[in-house]
Structure formats: C-alpha cells, structure tokens
Scaffold this motif. Structure first.
Motif, short mmCIF file in Angstrom:
data_model
loop_
_atom_site.label_atom_id
_atom_site.label_comp_id
_atom_site.label_asym_id
_atom_site.label_seq_id
_atom_site.Cartn_x
_atom_site.Cartn_y
_atom_site.Cartn_z
N UNK A 175 0.72 -1.01 0.12
CA UNK A 175 0.11 0.01 0.03
C UNK A 175 1.02 1.35 -0.11
N UNK A 176 0.93 1.82 -1.16
CA UNK A 176 2.25 2.75 -1.17
C UNK A 176 1.94 4.09 -0.36
N UNK A 177 2.91 4.46 0.20
CA UNK A 177 2.69 5.83 1.14
C UNK A 177 3.99 6.31 1.41
N UNK A 178 4.20 7.66 1.29
CA UNK A 178 5.63 7.97 1.64
C UNK A 178 5.83 8.07 3.07
N UNK A 179 7.13 7.84 3.47
CA UNK A 179 7.11 7.80 5.00
C UNK A 179 7.71 9.17 5.37
N UNK A 180 8.46 9.87 4.35
CA UNK A 180 9.03 11.17 4.47
C UNK A 180 8.06 12.24 4.37
N UNK A 181 6.81 12.01 3.47
CA UNK A 181 5.83 12.87 3.33
C UNK A 181 4.42 11.98 3.10
N UNK A 182 4.26 11.80 4.60
CA UNK A 182 2.90 10.94 4.68
C UNK A 182 1.54 11.42 4.05
N UNK A 183 1.36 12.65 3.81
CA UNK A 183 0.24 13.15 2.84
C UNK A 183 0.31 12.55 1.34
N UNK A 184 1.15 12.06 1.03
CA UNK A 184 1.37 11.48 -0.26
C UNK A 184 1.34 9.94 -0.18
N UNK A 185 0.22 9.23 -0.79
CA UNK A 185 0.19 7.94 -0.87
C UNK A 185 -1.38 7.53 -0.58
N UNK A 186 -1.56 6.25 -0.23
CA UNK A 186 -2.66 5.61 -0.12
C UNK A 186 -2.93 5.08 1.40
N UNK A 187 -3.95 4.52 1.68
CA UNK A 187 -4.27 3.84 3.14
C UNK A 187 -5.06 2.72 2.88
N UNK A 188 -5.44 2.33 1.68
CA UNK A 188 -6.05 0.94 1.50
C UNK A 188 -5.45 0.19 0.58
#
Length: 267
Positions: free
Chosen positions: A222-235
């Motif tokens: 589930x891709x989500x940036x660990x540096x910029x958490x506002x970018x990516x997905x949650x599901x």
C-alpha cells in the motif's frame, strides 16, 4: 658595472623553461578538456543511443516470442464494473473498487507461478503520453537492467495485475533515460503493461514530486511516503509505481508516479 642590453645565458634558460612549462600546462589542460568532452558525449549521447537501440530490439524480441497466429483477442474487463465494485476513476485513496474476476485472478496466478529470472526482460511497459515503449526486466541492477535502457521491477513487490504494488524504476538521464519525462504524467493518463499472458491497463492517479532516495514507503504494497505521509494511499488495491531520480542529472531525491489498475485482458 653590468652593460645594458646584455642577457645572460642563465636568464635565457629560465625564460625558456618557463615557456616550456606554460606550453606543457596548456597541452595538459586541452587534453583534459577533450577527454571530459568525450566523456560527456558518451554519457549524454552514446549511452542513450545504444540503450534505446537495445531496448527496442528487446521489445521486438518479446513481441515475436508472444505472437500467437490465429489467437483471438479476449474482451477487456474493467475491474470496477459489476459486483460490489465502485467507479474505477480512483476518486479516493481506496483501491478496493478494483476487484478482478476469477478468470483474471487465475491468469495472474498462472503468470506468477512461472516468475521471471533475475535480470530477464519479461514484460513491455507502454506510456502513450510519453511515446514510451520499453522492456521490463526483473531487478533494478544498473549494469544488468537499468543501463540497458530497460525499466526494472523492484524485488519483493507484486507482479502486473496482482493485488498490491507493481513497482518499477528507470533512469531519468543517460542510458536510454526511459523515465526522463514521467513528471509530465497527469491524472487519467494510461499506462499499459504487456506480458506473455495478459495486457494490464493502469491509470495514473497521483504524483509525489520529490522525496528522499531512502523513502521505501513509495513501493510498499500500500504505497505511502514515509517522508511525506500526505502522499500515498491508505487502503489495499492494485497499484503501479514508477520511480526515478530528481532533479535531472542528479540522484539526490526520488520522484514517484502512482496509478491504479483499470482493466486486465488475457492474451
């Protein structure tokens, strides 16, 4: 008293030595400049020319290998149609609207069971907006994959059409630079991945303009940036990720483009 206008031999020798030193230094600088120029030409022109040629030949080889005379085209199926799926436009962060049929899941399972060998080209990536059509190989080794002008598949991420994240890397500059212009991709652009068994169509959904080179979150299932958490997905969903270096001609940061699976068509 020294007579005027007389130049001693020692002075002449020093002047001659000085001129020879200046001339030798100039020759060294000119030679170094020529060598640097040739290196730049090699990196920016020759590696691109050679890699693009080799990548195009590999695409043709894969197409010949997959060609099946008389085979009928199977109908395309939208994972967002019917059943409990929603619209396939990726309007929110959820990938749950993408639910391939049982036939499509079986196609993916059969493909995964005979996975590609390390550094082997096994798929073709096509991005119409960029006029890009390149082979996809297993692994992201520079000498064995990326420097050939190929796109590399990150080990440990999913294969095309599988639930999770099909994550790819490619050079932005030199060696064919297949991902040079992925920053130009916009939401709604299509990305297709062809394999021996199926054609997968993804739709660009989001772009992460810049993140750390060590931001492994962008290629998670589930891709989500660990540096910029506002970018990516949650599901969970069916994702594709394209990654490359940024800014151009550096490797300091990473740029990522994400898409969602729209359809699968068995070959």
């Amino acid at each position: 008293m020294r007579a005027p206008g007389i130049v001693h031999h020692g002075t002449r020798r020093r002047r001659a030595a000085y001129r020879r030193a200046v001339w030798s230094g100039a020759e060294v600088l000119v030679t170094a400049g020529v060598v640097l120029l040739l290196l730049v030409v090699h990196q920016l022109w020759w590696t691109n020319r050679q890699a693009r040629h080799d990548a195009a030949r590999e695409v043709q080889a894969l197409e010949r290998e997959w060609k099946a005379p008389g085979a009928a085209d199977a109908p395309s199926t939208d994972p967002g149609e019917g059943g409990n799926g929603g619209e396939g436009d990726g309007g929110d962060d959820s990938g749950g609207a993408q639910n391939p049929s049982s036939r499509e899941r079986q196609t993916t399972v059969n493909s995964a069971q005979s996975g590609p060998r390390w550094s082997q080209a096994y798929a073709i990536l096509t991005v119409p907006r960029l006029s890009l059509r390149v082979p996809v190989a297993e692994g992201v080794s520079k000498p064995n994959v990326l420097n050939k002008g190929y796109v590399g598949h990150y080990k440990g991420t999913q294969q095309p059409g599988q639930a999770g994240n099909f994550a790819l890397a490619g050079h932005r500059n030199t060696h064919g630079e297949p991902f040079r212009y992925i920053n130009r991709l916009r939401r709604g652009d299509t990305i297709t991945v062809e394999t021996k068994t199926a054609l997968y169509t993804y739709v660009v959904d989001k772009t992460l303009p810049q993140t750390s080179a060590r931001d492994s979150g962008v290629i998670h299932s589930v891709p989500r940036s660990t540096v910029r958490p506002s970018y990516g997905y949650s599901e969970p969903g069916y994702y594709i990720t394209l990654t490359t270096c940024t800014p151009e001609y550096t490797s300091k940061y990473r740029l990522a483009v994400w898409g969602k699976l729209r359809s699968m068509r068995p070959r």
